[in-house]
Design a protein around this motif. Structure first.
Motif, PDB file in Angstrom:
ATOM      1  N   ILE A 168       2.267   3.761 -15.875  1.00 26.08           N
ATOM      2  CA  ILE A 168       2.694   3.101 -14.628  1.00 26.08           C
ATOM      3  C   ILE A 168       3.965   2.292 -14.879  1.00 26.08           C
ATOM      4  CG2 ILE A 168       2.077   1.350 -12.910  1.00 26.08           C
ATOM      5  CD1 ILE A 168       0.550   3.879 -12.471  1.00 26.08           C
ATOM      6  N   ALA A 200       0.821  -1.209   0.000  1.00 29.35           N
ATOM      7  CA  ALA A 200       0.000   0.000   0.000  1.00 29.35           C
ATOM      8  C   ALA A 200       0.854   1.259   0.000  1.00 29.35           C
ATOM      9  CB  ALA A 200      -0.919  -0.006   1.224  1.00 29.35           C
ATOM     10  N   ALA A 201       2.134   1.094   0.373  1.00 29.57           N
ATOM     11  CA  ALA A 201       3.039   2.253   0.341  1.00 29.57           C
ATOM     12  C   ALA A 201       3.134   2.843  -1.050  1.00 29.57           C
ATOM     13  CB  ALA A 201       4.431   1.838   0.823  1.00 29.57           C
ATOM     14  N   GLY A 202       2.911   2.019  -2.043  1.00 31.17           N
ATOM     15  CA  GLY A 202       2.985   2.519  -3.414  1.00 31.17           C
ATOM     16  C   GLY A 202       1.677   3.056  -3.944  1.00 31.17           C
ATOM     17  N   ASP A 203       0.595   2.848  -3.189  1.00 26.36           N
ATOM     18  CA  ASP A 203      -0.719   3.214  -3.727  1.00 26.36           C
ATOM     19  C   ASP A 203      -0.860   4.711  -3.957  1.00 26.36           C
ATOM     20  OD1 ASP A 203      -1.371   0.614  -3.836  1.00 26.36           O
ATOM     21  OD2 ASP A 203      -2.740   0.610  -2.124  1.00 26.36           O
ATOM     22  N   ALA A 209       8.970   4.363  -3.859  1.00 29.53           N
ATOM     23  CA  ALA A 209       7.896   4.328  -2.854  1.00 29.53           C
ATOM     24  C   ALA A 209       7.899   2.984  -2.144  1.00 29.53           C
ATOM     25  CB  ALA A 209       6.548   4.576  -3.522  1.00 29.53           C
ATOM     26  N   TYR A 210       8.084   1.916  -2.908  1.00 24.84           N
ATOM     27  CA  TYR A 210       8.113   0.586  -2.282  1.00 24.84           C
ATOM     28  C   TYR A 210       9.361   0.404  -1.429  1.00 24.84           C
ATOM     29  CZ  TYR A 210       4.217  -0.600  -5.313  1.00 24.84           C
ATOM     30  OH  TYR A 210       3.000  -0.614  -5.927  1.00 24.84           O
ATOM     31  N   GLN A 247      -7.376   0.003  -8.605  1.00 22.67           N
ATOM     32  CA  GLN A 247      -7.702   1.358  -8.133  1.00 22.67           C
ATOM     33  C   GLN A 247      -8.615   2.099  -9.097  1.00 22.67           C
ATOM     34  OE1 GLN A 247      -4.680   4.074  -6.884  1.00 22.67           O
ATOM     35  NE2 GLN A 247      -3.605   2.579  -5.628  1.00 22.67           N
ATOM     36  N   LEU A 298       6.711   4.803 -14.981  1.00 20.35           N
ATOM     37  CA  LEU A 298       6.959   5.497 -13.706  1.00 20.35           C
ATOM     38  C   LEU A 298       7.485   4.558 -12.624  1.00 20.35           C
ATOM     39  CD1 LEU A 298       4.089   8.127 -13.385  1.00 20.35           C
ATOM     40  CD2 LEU A 298       6.426   8.410 -14.232  1.00 20.35           C
ATOM     41  N   ALA A 347       1.512   6.753  -4.726  1.00 22.22           N
ATOM     42  CA  ALA A 347       2.269   7.065  -5.945  1.00 22.22           C
ATOM     43  C   ALA A 347       1.480   6.644  -7.183  1.00 22.22           C
ATOM     44  CB  ALA A 347       3.622   6.366  -5.910  1.00 22.22           C
ATOM     45  N   ILE A 348       0.795   5.516  -7.083  1.00 20.95           N
ATOM     46  CA  ILE A 348      -0.035   5.075  -8.215  1.00 20.95           C
ATOM     47  C   ILE A 348      -1.176   6.066  -8.441  1.00 20.95           C
ATOM     48  CG2 ILE A 348      -1.681   3.299  -8.931  1.00 20.95           C
ATOM     49  CD1 ILE A 348       0.167   1.238  -7.566  1.00 20.95           C
ATOM     50  N   ARG A 349      -1.810   6.481  -7.350  1.00 22.13           N
ATOM     51  CA  ARG A 349      -2.921   7.435  -7.476  1.00 22.13           C
ATOM     52  C   ARG A 349      -2.451   8.719  -8.160  1.00 22.13           C
ATOM     53  NH1 ARG A 349      -5.253   5.117  -2.948  1.00 22.13           N
ATOM     54  NH2 ARG A 349      -3.804   6.096  -1.506  1.00 22.13           N
ATOM     55  N   ARG A 350      -1.283   9.186  -7.740  1.00 21.09           N
ATOM     56  CA  ARG A 350      -0.760  10.419  -8.356  1.00 21.09           C
ATOM     57  C   ARG A 350      -0.490  10.208  -9.844  1.00 21.09           C
ATOM     58  NH1 ARG A 350       2.470  10.950  -3.664  1.00 21.09           N
ATOM     59  NH2 ARG A 350       4.235  10.081  -4.807  1.00 21.09           N
ATOM     60  N   ALA A 351       0.056   9.039 -10.152  1.00 20.08           N
ATOM     61  CA  ALA A 351       0.371   8.759 -11.559  1.00 20.08           C
ATOM     62  C   ALA A 351      -0.899   8.693 -12.386  1.00 20.08           C
ATOM     63  CB  ALA A 351       1.138   7.447 -11.660  1.00 20.08           C
ATOM     64  N   LEU A 352      -1.924   8.040 -11.836  1.00 17.91           N
ATOM     65  CA  LEU A 352      -3.167   7.905 -12.602  1.00 17.91           C
ATOM     66  C   LEU A 352      -3.913   9.225 -12.706  1.00 17.91           C
ATOM     67  CD1 LEU A 352      -4.454   4.460 -11.231  1.00 17.91           C
ATOM     68  CD2 LEU A 352      -3.356   4.931 -13.434  1.00 17.91           C
ATOM     69  N   ARG A 386      -2.400  -3.499  -9.110  1.00 18.29           N
ATOM     70  CA  ARG A 386      -3.050  -2.634  -8.115  1.00 18.29           C
ATOM     71  C   ARG A 386      -3.630  -1.395  -8.779  1.00 18.29           C
ATOM     72  NH1 ARG A 386      -1.896  -4.195  -2.716  1.00 18.29           N
ATOM     73  NH2 ARG A 386      -2.474  -2.195  -1.786  1.00 18.29           N
ATOM     74  N   LEU A 397       7.737   4.758  -8.659  1.00 16.65           N
ATOM     75  CA  LEU A 397       7.029   3.778  -7.837  1.00 16.65           C
ATOM     76  C   LEU A 397       8.010   2.891  -7.060  1.00 16.65           C
ATOM     77  CD1 LEU A 397       4.188   2.624 -10.256  1.00 16.65           C
ATOM     78  CD2 LEU A 397       4.048   4.224  -8.364  1.00 16.65           C
TER      79      LEU A 397
END
Lengths: 67, 559
Positions: free
Chosen positions: B421, A39-42, B436-437, B407, B424, A44-49, B403, B433
């Protein structure tokens, strides 16, 4: 198609394939911990999307072949 | 098959020293200029990286470039690229190379990509630390370049190997092997080449960065394990930018010039096969297992059972099957999955490790083997979570992509957002990304932050990179006329103040270590005297395996 889901589904019934009676629990714990850490990456994913036009981003990312 | 006991004892002891030359994707976000923005982005980035030699107008570069045939005014230099101005020797694959005072590596521009070259290391874990140290340095350069730019023209740097539009750029490794092994692979023993190619192909299991889609005219596919697989088209050859070979035959030792006819002399195997790695696991598995397998090749311990019948077809099929069910045929008719083939190479390495083959040749080989086995086992148990946490990039990227699909409803493998994605994941910037991980503790580190920080500003202590960095620090910047991996040319002051050019030889990749040279650096403040002292102290100007053995023996005697 979800590759990882397929794998995790396959894995459920054979979690203790190494014969360790405690490995099912350990595996579930590792998975649970992994899920929360993923979830730490979520964000960052949200920002990317939510970012700017994806097609435009991809067009500008064009590179010259190299090496 | 040869046996361990019949091999040359000297060759067994030649460490598998490793370097790397790695291109980055670079462009300006939001700028859809015809022809792309790599030219401007790469130059703005390189301008933020200090190094030597300094570039002067009219400068004639050394062997890797030729004098510029075009006047400097013909180029429109972007703002902020003053450090590279005047560097336009005309070789688009090697522009404005500068060696780094910090760690002894270098940076330059190759076909509009910034290319980072790591200093030579012996230990695979040092490679991981040096790579991340170099990425840290590059991030500083990126931040600095972007601070000078308008907010709508920021530079993006991707640590990847293809743009998804049919263009690939390399992430090369360089391993020290003997001339004998090199000739065996390329000119004498075809099964050596096939053994190495089959091993490299099986290694995508642990080293692939993952990629959405297909390129280079290959059939469509949702997701691939390897970014580079689509771009390999032949088994071997010296070329790197077209008809790319699985095993690259570039014959350029970077160990001095007199090694061609000496089978025990060291040379360089230039490996263009692997993807760039972000996660520590994949970064380690690019190097550690290669060190082990190359040692087997050096010793003639080649198991011809492990040879793929059609390596290119196997590569394409394996890469396109992240479910890891595809099999490929070996020359004996066996069908092996990617996991099975990689496991077979692992077992081969373990078998010889038990005989002591890697002792003194591959540092931390037991740890490398343990990590290798653990990673392969995670796949064998279909435990992708474990594989991702062990730092296998393609699995972690696949998790991020799936993921993303969770989302945002409506995304599928053909959505441009998914390709974003993909890109990135490898972004060097704060939107990356992978970072972040890593910072969230998902991936398990294999080297400490302190070790990474060390290599960002210090050279390895146990190779010639140490003396390279120290000479760069000690020399007057204007006096450094040219630098290459195995030589320096300094412009010093001679009699009556006339310029005097002096070449300093660094042929021996394992020579001029900190242990050998530090006391000499501390013995004098005069630069010419320092060069004299370094040269007089060097008993072996050119390394051979026999010489290395002698030096080892001498070292043992002094303990």
């Amino acid at each position: 198609m979800r590759f990882l889901q397929r794998f995790n589904d396959n894995q459920q019934p054979q979690g203790s394939s190494d014969g360790d009676p405690g490995s099912d629990g350990l595996l579930l714990q590792l998975r649970s911990e992994g899920d929360s850490l993923l979830a730490a990456g979520d964000e960052a994913i949200r920002r990317a999307l939510a970012g700017s036009n994806s097609e435009a981003f991809l067009r500008t990312s064009r590179q010259q072949g190299g090496e | 098959m040869n046996t361990h006991s019949t091999t040359n004892a000297a060759l067994e002891l030649l460490p598998r020293l490793c370097g790397a030359d790695i291109e980055l994707g670079n462009f300006i976000v939001g700028d859809e200029r015809a022809g792309g923005t790599g030219y401007e982005a790469s130059r703005a980035l390189l301008a933020e990286i200090d190094g030597l030699p300094l570039r002067h107008a009219g400068y004639v570069n050394n062997w890797w470039t030729a004098p510029s045939p075009a006047p400097r005014a013909a180029y429109s230099l972007p703002s902020g690229s003053g450090a590279t101005a005047g560097a336009w020797a005309y070789n688009p694959q090697d522009v404005s190379r500068r060696f780094l005072l910090s760690n002894g590596g270098c940076a330059y521009i190759d076909l509009d990509h910034v290319e980072l070259c790591l200093p030579e290391v012996i230990d695979a874990f040092d490679h991981v630390a040096a790579w991340h140290g170099m990425l840290r340095m590059m991030k500083t350069a990126l931040d600095s370049a972007n601070q000078k730019r308008p907010s709508n023209r920021k530079i993006q740097v991707l640590v990847n190997n293809s743009d998804g539009q049919g263009n690939s750029y390399g992430s090369h490794l360089n391993f020290m092997i003997s001339r004998r092994a090199f000739d065996n692979i390329f000119w004498r023993k075809a099964h050596y080449l096939q053994f190495l190619a089959s091993f490299q192909i099986s290694s995508i299991l642990l080293t692939g960065q993952g990629k959405v889609g297909a390129e280079n005219g290959r059939p469509a596919t949702p997701y691939q394990i390897s970014q580079r697989a689509d771009f390999f088209e032949t088994m071997q050859g010296p070329q790197t930018t077209f008809n790319r070979p699985i095993v690259n035959a570039r014959d350029e030792s970077l160990c001095g010039r007199s090694t061609m006819n000496d089978p025990s002399a060291p040379t360089r195997l230039h490996v263009i096969f692997f993807d760039s790695a972000l996660a520590h696991g994949s970064a380690l598995f690019r190097v550690g297992p290669m060190q082990l397998i190359l040692t087997l090749l050096e010793l003639g311990l080649v198991n011809s059972r492990l040879i793929l019948d059609d390596p290119l077809a196997a590569l394409y099929n394996y890469s396109r099957d992240p479910a890891l069910q595809a099999s490929a045929e070996l020359i004996n008719g066996e069908q092996l999955t990617l996991i099975e083939l990689q496991s077979a190479y692992l077992e081969e390495a373990k078998r010889y490790a038990a005989q002591g083959v890697f002792e003194g040749v591959v540092p931390h080989y037991e740890q490398i083997l343990a990590l290798w086995e653990d990673a392969v086992n995670s796949f064998a148990k279909q435990d992708f979570m474990a594989a991702a946490r062990r730092g296998i990039d393609w699995v972690l990227k696949l998790m991020a992509i799936e993921r993303s699909m969770d989302q945002q409803a409506g995304l599928d493998w053909s959505s441009p957002e998914i390709k974003v994605i993909d890109h990135l994941y490898s972004s060097l910037d704060n939107d990356g990304l992978y970072w972040a991980y890593e910072s969230g503790g998902f991936t398990e580190p294999l080297v400490t932050p302190q070790r990474i920080a060390h290599f960002a500003v210090n050279p390895p202590q146990d190779t010639r990179a140490w003396t390279r960095a120290m000479l760069l620090r000690r020399a007057a910047p204007d006096s450094v006329f040219s630098v290459d991996w195995d030589t320096f040319t300094f412009r010093l002051r001679g009699k009556h103040n006339w310029p005097s050019y002096r070449t300093f030889d660094l042929s021996n990749p394992l020579g001029y270590t900190q242990a050998e040279a530090q006391h000499i650096f501390e013995s004098t403040d005069d630069f010419a005297q320092l060069l004299d002292a370094l040269e007089s102290d060097s008993t072996e100007r050119t390394l051979t395996a026999d010489a290395f053995c002698r030096s080892l023996n001498n070292e043992e005697k002094t303990k």
